[in-house]
Every structure is written in C-alpha cells, then in structure tokens.
Scaffold this active site. Sequence first.
Site, PDB file in Angstrom:
ATOM      1  N   SER A   1       0.825  -1.198   0.000  1.00 27.99           N
ATOM      2  CA  SER A   1       0.000   0.000   0.000  1.00 27.99           C
ATOM      3  C   SER A   1       0.870   1.263   0.000  1.00 27.99           C
ATOM      4  O   SER A   1       1.674   1.443  -0.920  1.00 27.99           O
ATOM      5  CB  SER A   1      -0.970  -0.045   1.187  1.00 27.99           C
ATOM      6  OG  SER A   1      -1.968   0.927   1.054  1.00 27.99           O
TER       7      SER A   1
ATOM      8  N   ASP B   1     -10.146  -4.957  -3.997  1.00 27.38           N
ATOM      9  CA  ASP B   1      -9.564  -3.967  -3.079  1.00 27.38           C
ATOM     10  C   ASP B   1     -10.482  -2.748  -2.972  1.00 27.38           C
ATOM     11  O   ASP B   1     -10.686  -2.038  -3.957  1.00 27.38           O
ATOM     12  CB  ASP B   1      -8.180  -3.540  -3.595  1.00 27.38           C
ATOM     13  CG  ASP B   1      -7.382  -2.743  -2.574  1.00 27.38           C
ATOM     14  OD1 ASP B   1      -7.997  -1.987  -1.790  1.00 27.38           O
ATOM     15  OD2 ASP B   1      -6.148  -2.852  -2.570  1.00 27.38           O
TER      16      ASP B   1
ATOM     17  N   HIS C   1      -8.006  -5.406   0.446  1.00 32.76           N
ATOM     18  CA  HIS C   1      -6.767  -4.639   0.623  1.00 32.76           C
ATOM     19  C   HIS C   1      -5.890  -5.358   1.656  1.00 32.76           C
ATOM     20  O   HIS C   1      -5.772  -4.940   2.806  1.00 32.76           O
ATOM     21  CB  HIS C   1      -7.088  -3.203   1.064  1.00 32.76           C
ATOM     22  CG  HIS C   1      -5.908  -2.277   1.005  1.00 32.76           C
ATOM     23  ND1 HIS C   1      -5.281  -1.948  -0.178  1.00 32.76           N
ATOM     24  CD2 HIS C   1      -5.229  -1.619   1.982  1.00 32.76           C
ATOM     25  CE1 HIS C   1      -4.272  -1.131   0.084  1.00 32.76           C
ATOM     26  NE2 HIS C   1      -4.221  -0.916   1.381  1.00 32.76           N
TER      27      HIS C   1
END
Length: 232
Positions: free
Chosen positions: A119, A174, A208
């Site tokens: 991320s 996600d 995610h």
Amino acid sequence: MCGNNMSVPLPAIVPAARKATAAVIFLHGLGDTGHGWAEGFAGIRLPHVKYICPHAPTMPVSLNMRMSMPSWFDIHGLSPDANEDEAGIKRASENIKALIDQEVKNGIPSHRILLGGFSQGGALSLYTALTTQQKLAGVVALSCWLPLRNSFPQASANSVNKDMHVLQCHGDADPLVPFMFGSQTAEKMKTLIDPANVTFKSYQGLPHSACPEEMVDVKRFIEKHLPPISDE
C-alpha cells in the site's frame, strides 16, 4: 534519519540463517508497523537473505481526519486525482535511500537489495527505486500506486534502474486502493523501465491485504532475483 524520525524504533529484522549476501527492505502500509511483515517474511525466508521491515514515523494523516498514526508521508486521498504530499514523499524516499546505504556499508551491494512494500509502503518503494542512484535488484509492490506519477518520466530520466524487475500484486476486490489504480500503475511503470521486466499479478476476491498465494509469488520473485552466490 533526521527530524521526527529520531524517535522511530529500530526496524524489525529477520536475520539471514547464514551469512547475509542479499537483503529485502519492505515498507508497511498506513497505520501499521514492520512487525507483521517481518513475521510474514520469516515464513518464506531464504537462508542467505536478511529481511528488514522498518517502522514509519507517527504523524497526523489528512485522510483519517488528521489522526496521528504510523505513516511514511501524508495522504489526502486514495483516488488518482487526489492532492499529494510532495515534500513528505521526497523526504521519506531520502530516508529509505539512507537505509539502503546503511546495508551497503554493512557489506551488501545495492544490486543485491530488493525494495518492497504494501500500500503506502509499496508506493514509496516504487518512487524510491525510480529516483535513486543506487542500482537495486528490483521491487515488490503490493496493493499500491506510483506517487507523484505526473513528475515522471522527468523524475526518472537519470534512473540507474531502467532494467530492474518489478513484481506488482493487487487484489481485484480492493476497496481502498482500487484495482484499476494498480493496473494503471503497472502500465505507467512499463513506460519508465523495460516493460518486459514488469509483472502485474491479480488475485481474485482479495481485498486490501495479502494472501498466501501472493506470498508464494513474492518468495519466487525474491528467489529469482536474489539467488544465492557461489561462495556462500
């Protein structure tokens, strides 16, 4: 390391089982620490590789109503047109370059160092690899994007990493960093480095986060690009 980073604890490290001849520096996501990723790498470790999972400094994050949390730089939004913390991204990138330099001083040449992250950490790893003068083994970029993407290709015009290998992974479910943002990032990367060296993998139903299948792909990528050297 300078300024507020003096208070950041030392990175979580998975030492090599024998002499370390290669290293992975992996940067966690927003609000996290390096500990969980160190545990993850301990499960897929290679005996000649040292895994370094630094912790981000704590700072107020605009995306989360200015609440303080571990963050490599400020985030205003997670859409492609969101404002970006240019000064913070560049400062964080310099700190990662200093970490790479430290490993070089420890005896691991930069071309035996793989940079990676999840991320926000993956975003920082891509930006750093494209703008550093340190030749790297490659990048593992999970569920992320390329920051300051409109500053490229100019920002990477003098890059020493035009031939580096990149493994980009993204879950197609996600909800935070949209899958499309990840795939667009991979297409952008193909214009900045040798497109044959950019691999984009998607994971069905993955939100995610990471998953075991993805970690196996990461392990294979590390095995391929940080092989043992003959005198070990």
